[in-house]
Design an enzyme around this catalytic site. Structure first.
Site: not given
Length: 475
Positions: A214, A218, A364
């Site tokens: 994260h 990303h 995502d």
């Protein structure tokens, strides 16, 4: 179809102190019965400060503010124990990975020097620039190879890891700025280039580089995926510049200030964010508030009307909150129902917004739909982050969260389950909606990657059995 926006800031009792060391970071939150903590008689004057929420005892009004460096001066006492009712033994600074080795630290210093040189050069470029060529001033900053990659920004095989290296760790800033130009958002919304650049740099800085997964890379990957989805024929003829603006902003900011641990960890350690958001979409709410915070500080949309700013923040929150994995079945069921009834009309703003939520959810979790070379890297990084959380939980004798135990889980095992129960069901419905070459390509990669993980898992199982057999023979 009603769209839930959840805009109001939450209010907590005034007896919820937050450790002072937290206040030194952007995105921190404080609860105080007065504004004396900040050395200000009127809380309204705190609107220019950085990253906190303060509560005035007289009207209980929540103020989203960003604290300046003076708060660091007030935190000279150093680390303070976590607030009352929090886990008594965990120093939350341990959520980050161990310090870098000398080699990595040296590389970081070089990158910082290069970044300084780049920004110094950009500062000169911004002087006396005419409005006619203002949109081209940063092209030369991309570098040859990075610029070549940007020309293929809609390619699903886009290697974000290579791009991040070519941009000296500035993949999110570089890609997002380019996409704003590509979609004509700078001219359409009359965005100030300096404010835009500053906003993107602030967003990138709010991602934790120490997080294996994260992090800003990303975010750049998700932004590139969202760009690919916006170019789909089903979307291209229907989305407005406003939709594109909100979608790209949500993709770039959807994991801002992610601590590298999941929601269950924050809840069981009584983290102040879990209390603030009442254990509901804790991380997603924090990402949204952090994004709004940076928007205000950068003044990117200072020329927007009050209503436009409100609508922007509300829709941005709706998209980011949709990425909560615990709401996966809710969105999947709605999408399936719409597709079965053939009642999705993208000329309807509500339906269009719903599909942007689905697009961001797909972006995502799109890593398993990339090529094996890219997908495998992402899988290893997210597992590393899971296991790091599990190690902290084991160290402090907490229940180890699902998928976070390195002694019982493997990368292959985690990915097979993730693909089977989370990714594939969503992308099958997405393919029904778009019915495009890209959707079929993604499903093809997904199937091949799943088969590869199953093959690796079988090899690992066989190797383990052979080892056990040899041990028994020796005994």
């Amino acid at each position: 179809m009603a769209v839930c926006y959840q805009y109001q800031l939450p209010v907590l009792p005034l007896d919820r102190p937050v450790p002072k060391h937290v206040l030194s970071r952007r995105g921190a939150i404080s609860f105080s019965s007065s504004s004396s903590l900040f050395g200000c008689a009127n809380p309204r004057l705190l609107s220019q400060r950085r990253g906190a929420i303060s509560y005035e005892s007289s009207d209980q009004t929540a103020l989203y503010i960003r604290m300046l460096g003076d708060v660091r001066v007030r935190s000279r006492a150093g680390f303070q124990p976590e607030r009352r009712d929090s886990h008594p033994y965990i120093d939350f600074r341990l959520l980050h990975l161990p310090p870098e080795t000398g080699e990595l630290a040296s590389a970081r210093k070089i990158r910082r020097l290069l970044s300084f040189q780049r920004y110094f050069r950009s500062a000169h470029l911004f002087r006396d620039v005419s409005s006619l060529n203002s949109l081209c001033i940063l092209d030369d900053d991309y570098g040859g190879q990075a610029l070549c990659m940007l020309e293929k920004n809609g390619n699903w095989n886009f290697d974000i890891f290579l791009f991040d290296r070519l941009t000296n760790g500035n993949s999110l800033v570089t890609l997002a700025f380019h996409l704003f130009k590509y979609h004509g958002l700078i001219e359409h919304f009359k965005l100030d280039l300096v404010k835009l650049r500053r906003f993107l740099v602030m967003v990138q800085e709010d991602y934790h580089r120490n997080n294996p997964y994260h992090n800003a890379v990303h975010a750049a990957d998700v932004t590139q995926a969202m760009h690919c989805y916006l170019k789909e024929a089903k979307f291209a003829g229907s989305v407005s510049p406003w939709d594109i603006l909100v979608a790209l902003l949500a993709a770039a900011t959807h994991d801002m200030d992610h601590p590298g641990v999941n929601q269950p960890f924050l809840i069981k350690t009584s983290h102040h964010l879990a209390n603030l958001y009442k254990n509901t979409s804790v991380l997603e709410n924090h990402h949204w508030r952090s994004a709004v915070c940076v928007l205000h500080e950068s003044k990117l949309f200072s020329h927007f009307s009050v209503e436009e700013s409100y609508q922007m923040e509300r829709q941005l929150g709706s998209l980011i909150l949709a990425t909560d994995i615990s709401r996966q079945n809710e969105f999947l069921s709605q999408l399936r129902t719409h597709l079965d009834m053939s009642d999705l009309y993208l000329n309807d703003a509500r339906h269009r917004h719903f599909m942007l939520q689905i697009a961001l959810k797909c972006a995502d979790i799109s890593n398993p739909c990339r090529t094996w070379e890219l997908s495998k890297q992402w899988s290893e990084k997210v597992t590393q982050e899971f296991f790091h959380q599990g190690d902290i939980e084991r160290r402090y004798k907490l229940d180890i969260s699902k998928l976070c135990d390195r002694h019982t889980e493997t990368v292959a095992n985690i990915q097979i389950g993730f693909i089977t129960y989370v990714v594939k069901p969503l992308f099958v419905e997405w393919s029904r909606f778009t019915d495009s070459t890209l959707s079929q390509t993604m499903l093809g990669h997904l199937s091949l990657n799943n088969a590869s993980w199953k093959g690796l898992l079988q090899e690992q199982t066989q190797s383990r059995e052979d080892t056990n057999s040899v041990c028994r023979e020796k005994d």
